[in-house]
Every structure is written in structure tokens, then in C-alpha cells.
Design a protein around this motif. Structure first.
Motif, PDB file in Angstrom:
ATOM      1  N   TRP A   1       0.853  -1.177   0.000  1.00 18.40           N
ATOM      2  CA  TRP A   1       0.000   0.000   0.000  1.00 18.40           C
ATOM      3  C   TRP A   1       0.896   1.237   0.000  1.00 18.40           C
ATOM      4  N   PHE A   2       0.488   2.207  -0.769  1.00 21.85           N
ATOM      5  CA  PHE A   2       1.208   3.460  -0.886  1.00 21.85           C
ATOM      6  C   PHE A   2       0.200   4.598  -0.764  1.00 21.85           C
ATOM      7  N   ARG A   3       0.683   5.781  -0.460  1.00 23.18           N
ATOM      8  CA  ARG A   3      -0.212   6.930  -0.431  1.00 23.18           C
ATOM      9  C   ARG A   3       0.507   8.156  -0.965  1.00 23.18           C
TER      10      ARG A   3
ATOM     11  N   ARG B   1       4.581  10.279  -3.697  1.00 17.20           N
ATOM     12  CA  ARG B   1       3.997   9.041  -3.209  1.00 17.20           C
ATOM     13  C   ARG B   1       4.966   8.358  -2.253  1.00 17.20           C
ATOM     14  N   GLU B   2       4.439   7.851  -1.153  1.00 18.11           N
ATOM     15  CA  GLU B   2       5.282   7.171  -0.179  1.00 18.11           C
ATOM     16  C   GLU B   2       4.731   5.779   0.115  1.00 18.11           C
ATOM     17  N   GLU B   3       5.616   4.938   0.509  1.00 17.30           N
ATOM     18  CA  GLU B   3       5.244   3.564   0.867  1.00 17.30           C
ATOM     19  C   GLU B   3       4.630   3.553   2.255  1.00 17.30           C
ATOM     20  N   VAL B   4       3.434   2.978   2.369  1.00 23.34           N
ATOM     21  CA  VAL B   4       2.813   2.809   3.687  1.00 23.34           C
ATOM     22  C   VAL B   4       3.319   1.521   4.313  1.00 23.34           C
TER      23      VAL B   4
ATOM     24  N   ALA C   1       6.952  -6.623   6.172  1.00 25.93           N
ATOM     25  CA  ALA C   1       7.790  -5.453   6.402  1.00 25.93           C
ATOM     26  C   ALA C   1       6.992  -4.495   7.275  1.00 25.93           C
ATOM     27  N   PRO C   2       7.634  -3.809   8.164  1.00 30.56           N
ATOM     28  CA  PRO C   2       6.885  -2.936   9.052  1.00 30.56           C
ATOM     29  C   PRO C   2       6.274  -1.753   8.319  1.00 30.56           C
ATOM     30  N   LEU C   3       5.164  -1.286   8.848  1.00 31.21           N
ATOM     31  CA  LEU C   3       4.553  -0.094   8.314  1.00 31.21           C
ATOM     32  C   LEU C   3       5.412   1.106   8.694  1.00 31.21           C
ATOM     33  N   ILE C   4       5.246   2.189   7.976  1.00 29.86           N
ATOM     34  CA  ILE C   4       6.002   3.386   8.319  1.00 29.86           C
ATOM     35  C   ILE C   4       5.586   3.869   9.704  1.00 29.86           C
TER      36      ILE C   4
ATOM     37  N   PHE D   1      -2.803   1.722  11.415  1.00 31.03           N
ATOM     38  CA  PHE D   1      -3.134   1.041  10.163  1.00 31.03           C
ATOM     39  C   PHE D   1      -2.740  -0.427  10.287  1.00 31.03           C
ATOM     40  N   THR D   2      -3.539  -1.286   9.675  1.00 28.90           N
ATOM     41  CA  THR D   2      -3.280  -2.722   9.752  1.00 28.90           C
ATOM     42  C   THR D   2      -3.482  -3.355   8.384  1.00 28.90           C
TER      43      THR D   2
END
Length: 123
Positions: free
Chosen positions: A36-38, A45-48, A57-60, A67-68
Motif C-alpha cells: 500500500w502506498f499513499r 507518493r510514499e510507501e505505507v 515489512a513494518p509499516l512506516i 493502520f493494519t
């Protein structure tokens, strides 16, 4: 060719929740890496967060605890993202992406992307 469609975006008040779903259609293949990106207005655009079939991989940091990921690896609905406790600085267009390669190869160059779903947060 795979087509990805995100859904579930909308407008909520700060503290609210949304569940985003990524739906896939087209030629079936095995997803190895999902993400997921936003992209917020005026920003890149950044990687969520991204998930590999064999791990994760851990979320930001800015979304940890709020967020899950939910990964099914099914062709139709490979990935969902639960957004809780949305904040005024969370509004963005959220995109899902998939790749047949592992995340180490896919990062920065995902094969397939959706068109995005918009999330708006009011204070």
C-alpha cells in the motif's frame, strides 16, 4: 495483465476509520509482494507498507498502531488496509500494488498498480 482496483476510500472525521480493499482481475498469477502506498496533496507518493508472501515489512512509523494490513493472497482480494484513528495529516490517495517478485526486488518498481482511492479527514 492484472488490473487492480482500490475501494473503500471516503471522508471521515478525525479519529474515524476506513477499510480499503484492493481487488484484482485479469490474467491470474501468484502475488509475491503486496503493498500500500499513499500520495498526499503536493507530496510524493510514499510507501505505507509492503508484505512479502514469506514474511512482512513494518509499516512506516507515522501509521504504526493505527493502520493494519490484511493479506489474503487471493486473486480477487489480495490485500486490505484498515485505517483507524485517522488524523488530519492522513488525507491522501491510497494505492495498492502487486508484484510477482519478492519485495526485495519489487520495492521501487512494482509491476502492477491501481488507480487509487481517496481518503479525506476533517478535523
Amino acid at each position: 495483465q492484472v488490473k487492480l482496483v482500490e475501494s473503500g476510500g471516503g471522508s471521515v472525521q478525525a479519529g474515524g476509520s476506513l477499510r480499503l480493499t484492493c481487488t484484482a482481475s485479469g490474467f491470474p498469477y501468484v502475488f509475491q509482494c503486496l503493498g500500500w502506498f499513499r500520495q498526499a496533496p503536493g507530496k510524493e507518493r510514499e510507501e505505507v507498507g509492503i508484505i512479502d508472501r514469506d514474511g512482512g515489512a513494518p509499516l512506516i512509523d507515522s501509521v504504526m498502531g493505527r493502520f493494519t494490513f490484511s493479506k489474503d493472497y487471493t486473486q480477487q482480494n489480495p490485500l486490505s488496509l484498515q485505517l483507524n484513528n485517522l488524523k488530519p495529516d492522513d488525507p491522501a490517495i491510497f494505492y495498492c500494488a502487486t508484484d510477482t517478485r519478492g519485495c526485495a526486488q519489487a520495492r521501487g518498481a512494482f509491476e502492477s498498480w491501481g488507480q487509487g482511492t481517496k481518503v479525506t479527514v476533517s478535523s
